[in-house]
Structure formats: C-alpha cells, structure tokens
Design a protein around this motif. Structure first.
Motif, mmCIF file in Angstrom:
data_model
loop_
_atom_site.group_PDB
_atom_site.id
_atom_site.type_symbol
_atom_site.label_atom_id
_atom_site.label_comp_id
_atom_site.label_asym_id
_atom_site.label_seq_id
_atom_site.Cartn_x
_atom_site.Cartn_y
_atom_site.Cartn_z
ATOM 1 N N UNK A 108 0.836 -1.198 0.000
ATOM 2 C CA UNK A 108 0.000 0.000 0.000
ATOM 3 C C UNK A 108 0.875 1.254 0.000
ATOM 4 N N UNK A 109 1.949 1.227 0.781
ATOM 5 C CA UNK A 109 2.851 2.370 0.850
ATOM 6 C C UNK A 109 3.502 2.633 -0.498
ATOM 7 N N UNK A 110 3.910 1.565 -1.188
ATOM 8 C CA UNK A 110 4.539 1.707 -2.505
ATOM 9 C C UNK A 110 3.563 2.293 -3.512
ATOM 10 N N UNK A 112 0.934 4.180 -2.861
ATOM 11 C CA UNK A 112 0.705 5.583 -2.508
ATOM 12 C C UNK A 112 1.864 6.461 -2.947
ATOM 13 N N UNK A 113 3.081 5.951 -2.798
ATOM 14 C CA UNK A 113 4.258 6.702 -3.225
ATOM 15 C C UNK A 113 4.203 6.967 -4.732
ATOM 16 N N UNK A 114 3.870 5.951 -5.495
ATOM 17 C CA UNK A 114 3.766 6.112 -6.950
ATOM 18 C C UNK A 114 2.660 7.102 -7.312
ATOM 19 N N UNK A 115 1.594 7.127 -6.515
ATOM 20 C CA UNK A 115 0.493 8.046 -6.758
ATOM 21 C C UNK A 115 0.951 9.496 -6.663
ATOM 22 N N UNK A 170 11.722 7.055 -1.683
ATOM 23 C CA UNK A 170 10.860 5.948 -1.270
ATOM 24 C C UNK A 170 11.215 5.436 0.121
ATOM 25 N N UNK A 171 12.486 5.428 0.454
ATOM 26 C CA UNK A 171 12.890 4.969 1.783
ATOM 27 C C UNK A 171 12.368 5.919 2.866
ATOM 28 N N UNK A 172 12.466 7.214 2.613
ATOM 29 C CA UNK A 172 11.935 8.192 3.564
ATOM 30 C C UNK A 172 10.421 8.062 3.676
ATOM 31 N N UNK A 173 9.778 7.817 2.543
ATOM 32 C CA UNK A 173 8.324 7.650 2.548
ATOM 33 C C UNK A 173 7.912 6.448 3.388
ATOM 34 N N UNK A 174 8.594 5.331 3.227
ATOM 35 C CA UNK A 174 8.274 4.128 3.987
ATOM 36 C C UNK A 174 8.434 4.368 5.487
ATOM 37 N N UNK A 186 -6.798 5.274 3.795
ATOM 38 C CA UNK A 186 -7.610 5.303 2.581
ATOM 39 C C UNK A 186 -7.107 4.338 1.512
ATOM 40 N N UNK A 187 -6.027 3.627 1.815
ATOM 41 C CA UNK A 187 -5.536 2.595 0.919
ATOM 42 C C UNK A 187 -6.174 1.241 1.234
ATOM 43 N N UNK A 188 -7.126 1.216 2.150
ATOM 44 C CA UNK A 188 -7.839 -0.020 2.487
ATOM 45 C C UNK A 188 -9.333 0.207 2.358
#
Length: 215
Positions: A108-110, A112-115, A170-174, A186-188
C-alpha cells in the motif's frame, strides 16, 4: 455473496484466469469472478469494447465522465499498467488488490508513493504533493485556505524529508508511513472482502484533521 460459476461468465478479450489472478493478489477466486462481472459492467458503460477507459473509470469514481482531475488521472495511470490507454481485466484486479484489507502495508505504501510521484522521478517534491492535496480536496468538496494547504505540505516534509534535500524518496516515505500509519487508511477498502456490484469509491470523505488529509 455466492460464488459466480466460471461457466456463467461471458468472457471478453481482456479476460484472465481467476485462479491465476487469485494467486497473484489478495482476492479469492470467487472474489475475482465477482470483480469480472463488475469489470464488464464498467467496461461497457460508455465505450462498449470490454476495456475500461478513463471516461468510464471517472464515471464510476465521480459520477462524471468528463471531469478533469489530477487524482483521477493518477489512479487511471496506475491501473493502466500496460500503458494502452485502457484498463484490462487483469490490470484492474491487480491494481484493486492494493486496496484489499489483506494486502501488506508495504505494498500500500509503494502504491501511494507512486500516486504522489507525479513526474516519475523516484521522489516526491513539494510541488507534486501540493498538486495532489489540492486535487484530493477538490474531490472531497473540502475548502482550505492557501495557508493551510502550505502548512500541510510543509509539515509533511518536515517529518518525512529526513535528509533535508527538499524531496521525499521511497525509503523516507516508507519510514514516514511507518511512523504515521493513519496516512494509509484510505488505501484499504474493507468491503473488498465482501464484494458487491457497487464499484468502490477511491475518494474517501474523511473524518480527518488537516494534518493527515493528504492521503
């Protein structure tokens, strides 16, 4: 919800085997078969070719096939994995699987990051985040002042941009979403476990505060 027998399904050219799709996603075989009935309904709503076009996805999401919105464009782009300008059934199921309650938070995090990585640079810049915040506010019919929007963006970068280079990789986002798990709520979509014929809305009319309305 009862299982739809594969013998009852009239296949289109974009059909993929439910067993294979279930093995690659968080859906069960019966859920994939139910999604196929939903896919057919959407893919024949405007352009009757068995594929979901941007206008059809926007109609399903926002009840308006002509509305221009960055959020809608990003969702369509991530669903259209083959960059064909239309969504095939397999791509529809694989992308929708990200929103399944059983999908790992890392996936889900990945997504959202791409979004938010609007320019496909492998990082999120302030201007990209602000654009998405404004798009989400527009879809949620929420009105916030320019100062509040800027504060949301600045607060997010203050927390997430740990190396201070003006962008979120991406690492900071995670790390950011690990520390702030509410960001991914909201990813669920809980009702994907018990799929109905009503297309799930990706626009969550949130009960959030200003600090976490960005997702």
């Amino acid at each position: 919800m009862g299982c739809i027998s594969s013998k009852q399904i009239k296949y289109t050219h974009s059909y993929e085997d439910p067993v294979l799709l279930a093995s690659e996603t968080s859906f069960t075989v019966s859920e994939v078969e139910a999604l196929y009935e939903l896919f057919k309904k959407l893919s024949f709503s405007i352009i009757k070719d068995g594929l979901i076009h941007k206008e059809e996805l926007q109609l399903a999401l926002f009840q308006n096939s002509n509305k221009k919105n960055l959020f809608a464009d990003r969702i369509f782009g991530l669903f259209d994995a083959k960059r064909k300008g239309a969504i095939e059934f397999g791509d529809f199921v694989r992308a929708l699987s990200v929103f399944h309650p059983n999908t790992p938070k890392s996936e889900k995090a990945t997504f959202a990051f791409r979004l938010y990585d609007l320019r496909h640079t492998g990082s999120i810049e302030k201007v990209e985040l602000k654009e998405m915040v404004l798009a989400l506010l527009s879809e949620s019919d929420l009105q916030l002042s320019e100062d509040i929007v800027e504060a949301i963006v600045d607060n997010t970068f203050k927390q997430a941009d740990s190396n201070g280079d003006g962008k979120i990789d991406e690492e900071e986002w995670e790390e950011f979403v690990t520390q702030n798990p509410a960001i991914l709520r909201n990813m669920t979509l809980p009702y994907l476990i018990d799929i109905t014929m009503a297309f799930p809305s990706f626009v969550m009319y949130s009960e959030t505060n200003d600090a976490d309305i960005i997702i």
